[in-house]
Motif scaffolding. Structure first.
Motif, short mmCIF file in Angstrom:
data_model
loop_
_atom_site.label_atom_id
_atom_site.label_comp_id
_atom_site.label_asym_id
_atom_site.label_seq_id
_atom_site.Cartn_x
_atom_site.Cartn_y
_atom_site.Cartn_z
N SER A 51 0.89 -1.38 -0.01
CA SER A 51 -0.52 0.22 0.13
C SER A 51 0.64 0.96 0.04
O SER A 51 1.61 1.04 1.62
CB SER A 51 -1.09 -0.31 1.56
OG SER A 51 -1.41 1.54 1.22
N PRO A 52 0.36 2.39 -1.06
CA PRO A 52 1.24 3.75 -1.15
C PRO A 52 0.60 4.01 0.45
O PRO A 52 1.92 4.83 0.98
CB PRO A 52 0.60 4.53 -1.75
CG PRO A 52 -0.50 3.61 -2.13
CD PRO A 52 -0.59 2.11 -1.67
N TYR A 53 0.33 3.37 1.14
CA TYR A 53 -0.26 4.12 2.87
C TYR A 53 0.75 3.89 3.96
O TYR A 53 0.67 4.07 4.86
CB TYR A 53 -1.68 4.44 2.70
CG TYR A 53 -2.28 5.45 1.55
CD1 TYR A 53 -2.17 6.32 1.27
CD2 TYR A 53 -3.21 4.99 0.84
CE1 TYR A 53 -2.98 7.18 0.49
CE2 TYR A 53 -4.35 5.08 -0.38
CZ TYR A 53 -3.81 6.42 -0.85
OH TYR A 53 -3.96 6.99 -1.98
N SER A 54 1.14 3.04 3.76
CA SER A 54 1.53 2.26 4.74
C SER A 54 3.61 3.11 4.66
O SER A 54 3.55 3.26 4.07
CB SER A 54 2.29 0.59 4.38
OG SER A 54 1.15 0.36 4.23
#
Lengths: 294, 294, 294, 294
Positions: free
Chosen positions: B90-93
């Motif tokens: 995920s790009p949000y991790s």
């Protein structure tokens, strides 16, 4: 240096993301219900049209590229494909013509008017490829090359993202999310076969994935049957099936003289094959409109 | 621009390569019968020794890194691992601390004397990572990032190459061949689990692959059971099995406080777990010498 | 005829089962914490011992069976294996000697004192096979042949149940549950490799599954490395790894003259190979006791 | 008892079979070029027609079976399906109504005129099932239950053979070969999804396999999208794709009240869904004739 406190913030942020429902993703239908339409030159992908991308596996020389492009244009392809940078299992295989290949693609575009999609393999090449191509392709082996995904997220050209041989649908969508999160919402997803235990075909084309993707995301979904099966005899029926299952288009390999192709000649259609395929797809277009209206 | 003649030469070259037997590869036992020994600082991988690489999944902060490194050193690890650049689905991790993480790894090396292995994800980062790390790691998702393979083939530091989740043994060896063909023969192969239909473990550790690799190549082969199973309870028995099957070492995740880890805490050993594991492996070392002598 | 009411009862029962937690299963550690010990003649499987089952793939003739059985006994195997009924992919392959093969197994038992395990493929053969064999084997391809599972659940002999090539651990346990639910709690589970994309070995031996199974169930778990890899050179290291990972035993193919074997000769150990393997396993037995005590 | 000499003959025979080319198989196009047409009651499978098999997963009671059968007939199905013997992962799940289910199928046939296909799970049940059913189904989990294959090879009713979740195309054809070798050449092959790493759908429908099978064998090939995806929303597009790829028919689950189904309700079409599906397939029939003529 990040203090412990900052890292705790990161941990909190991570936990928050994990608790978010998938509909919060930019790629999701919940974030954007209407189909995304990707535009590149004269071509449109998504939003009801069925788009055919055709061309050789690799750009090999001017004669091959011009000849193949003319057939692609003549029989109704909307976008021209061709690899200038080739990801090859062996370091001793033909690695593509590089910049010269990009020049030949540009020449083919001038002659036919067709926009061009070609693969970019490394962050350092994005500027160069973007200056030539109409659509940047990120290949199956790079679907989780997160640096490259971030970089093309900043490009001003659309991106065609291929599913990896081992990529789950969820991972595939998260890879696309990297691009959208970077600011580029012009993304085309491409199913191209997954690796399974079956060896009768090169890979196993996962057409169910098209159904799932069309339900979960607003991004257009195209299918590449050529790489999936690795055998031109199976490309035509699987292209028909791709249309029937609800894909927004197909990408097929076509070569003016497949027997002389530097790579993947076995799976490349001849111009004559391609002509028949296009007529079959056109004959299905009326039915397709009915299916979409349901 | 390449003339048709040049392309024909390329086609001929391609055909020649296809007809070559695998023993012509630089990675093969036929090209070099004796085991390759990789050296990094005080550590040796291959050639009869059993090497333990340990450390956290991610470098998080000074306290965590120093604490974990001291335990790794105290209980007998030879190499310290820790990620500064993290490939995340995920790009949000959490994406890693980057340069700051590299600094913390260097600090841990100064305090313990242990050489450091850390992942490099992009060609543009190789110079930087090489200036800090003793061994460059190429991760599972980049095993067919051919530009990166070519680039680390020109590095002056050893490379630890992880097998991809769906990489065949043949493809894995060809990925290593890219590095050797670039001039760097200091390559460690790492089996870390493959993706199968089984979901009870994160991936399926393929210990048969160690047997096959040790037969086919002179490069050292280590096993990462932590990523393969994703559960610390199974790491110790699989580490023993890795030694028993003939691997040249293991890479395990260890964290001074796994419950607070920013990533992969579930699969990280505690220092107490690691101490027991090391004593078990040491107790097997006499038997191992007998097995190797057969 | 079942009334609608009865079917509704069935639906209610189904819903109840789905809501039951897995610990309710008879195979689970929750239902029975202590290891099940399976006894067959002089042999014991489970409960701390490490049991070696050896013998040819198929029973071929008296000379082969007697010769192989004598070596199995001489070097320390506890149970003799040999197929009288052979599941073969092709209808034109050798299908086993049937009753005659059972006679030869009985003869080998008389000569060596070793109990015998042999496969039963059909419900109609269970009575006959049970009258000869000490342990009934249900093969990988029949792991979800539910009629056969129910039938051997009523047998008075222990059952060795092989995991299928495509069977998840959960499905494998449910298959065993069929046998226990039928009243037969003498079941040995056998991991024998799963089918994956990798083709360098015949199948992929899943040693992680041993860890998971030993945690979830009280039934003994043995490993068959011969069928998993299909190559005798890899059997010895994988047998050692099976012991190291915590299995209760192994089942290996051994043939007095593998080059003349009617099936699977490539994966059969010679008597000399088997002798070395047994000495290696014995040398590990002291360490094993320490590991089990942890 | 077979003498050593006889076994040597068997070994010679085995070697001969291995050296035979696949075209020697009875299932192959080389053995019989023209499409096999399977006939059951009023229905025809293969030879140019597109056959729809529909009905519930399980026979549950008279009301459900009659209601569903009437809809199947009304909207144009040619064959009725319904399970009286159900292979279930758990011994505690509904196992089917057995003989009573067969009676209900016969009743539905009398009312609608549709021939009936139902699964037989054990050699001991073949006589009974054959006395009721028009087509015997061998399920995915029994595709390599060789005793059952041999037994239905002696039946006087056609056999619908489902591909297993991890059966290669080659193994699938060899399973059919068992039936033909037994004397029964009325065999329908059914692709129903294979097990892969992807979990978004229950299994992965392998439509490429239809292309390969149609090329290699003269037997008719139908597709079961219901079991492959496990979700009724995806059944309609995949049924269209099955027709487009060249299958000889489909088998779909339909239930008059899916929400009350005892098994697989999620993947069962409602009668309204089925009506739409049938009209879509009929609209494609003209195109199909053109494709087949190519």
């Amino acid at each position: 240096m990040a203090s412990v406190g900052e890292n705790q913030n990161a941990a909190v942020a991570e936990a928050m993301v994990h608790s978010l429902k998938p509909q919060a993703l930019l790629v999701s239908r919940e974030a954007k219900e209407a189909d995304t339409v990707v535009r590149a030159g004269s071509a449109v992908v998504g939003g009801g049209s069925f788009t055919v991308i055709a061309g050789p596996c690799s750009v090999e020389n001017a004669e091959q590229m011009v000849c193949t492009a003319r057939f692609a244009h003549k029989y109704g392809a909307s976008i021209l494909r061709g690899g200038a940078y080739k990801p090859r299992t062996s370091p001793y295989s033909f690695q593509g013509l590089g910049t010269e290949g990009l020049e030949l693609l540009a020449q083919a575009r001038r002659l036919t008017g067709l926009p061009v999609v070609t693969e970019v393999m490394d962050t350092q090449d994005v500027d160069l490829v973007e200056s030539y191509a109409d659509i940047l392709q990120v290949g199956a082996r790079n679907v989780q090359n997160f640096c490259l995904l971030k970089r093309v997220g900043q490009a001003r050209k659309p991106v065609l993202l291929k599913r990896g041989l081992m990529t789950t649908i969820k991972e595939f969508l998260m890879a696309a999310e990297y691009i959208l999160a970077g600011g580029n919402d012009q993304v085309i997803l491409c199913e191209r076969g997954i690796r399974t235990f079956e060896t009768a075909t090169r890979n196993t084309l996962d057409l169910s994935a098209v159904c799932v993707l069309k339900e979960m995301t607003h991004l257009p979904v195209v299918v590449d049957p050529s790489h999936a099966v690795g055998n031109r005899r199976y490309v035509k029926p699987l292209a028909r099936a791709s249309l029937a299952v609800g894909a927004d288009g197909i990408m097929v390999e076509m070569h003016c003289t497949p027997d002389k192709a530097l790579c993947d000649g076995d799976q490349s259609l001849t111009p004559a094959d391609f002509k028949v395929l296009m007529s079959e797809l056109k004959a299905m277009s009326g039915l397709r409109q009915v299916w979409l209206a349901c």
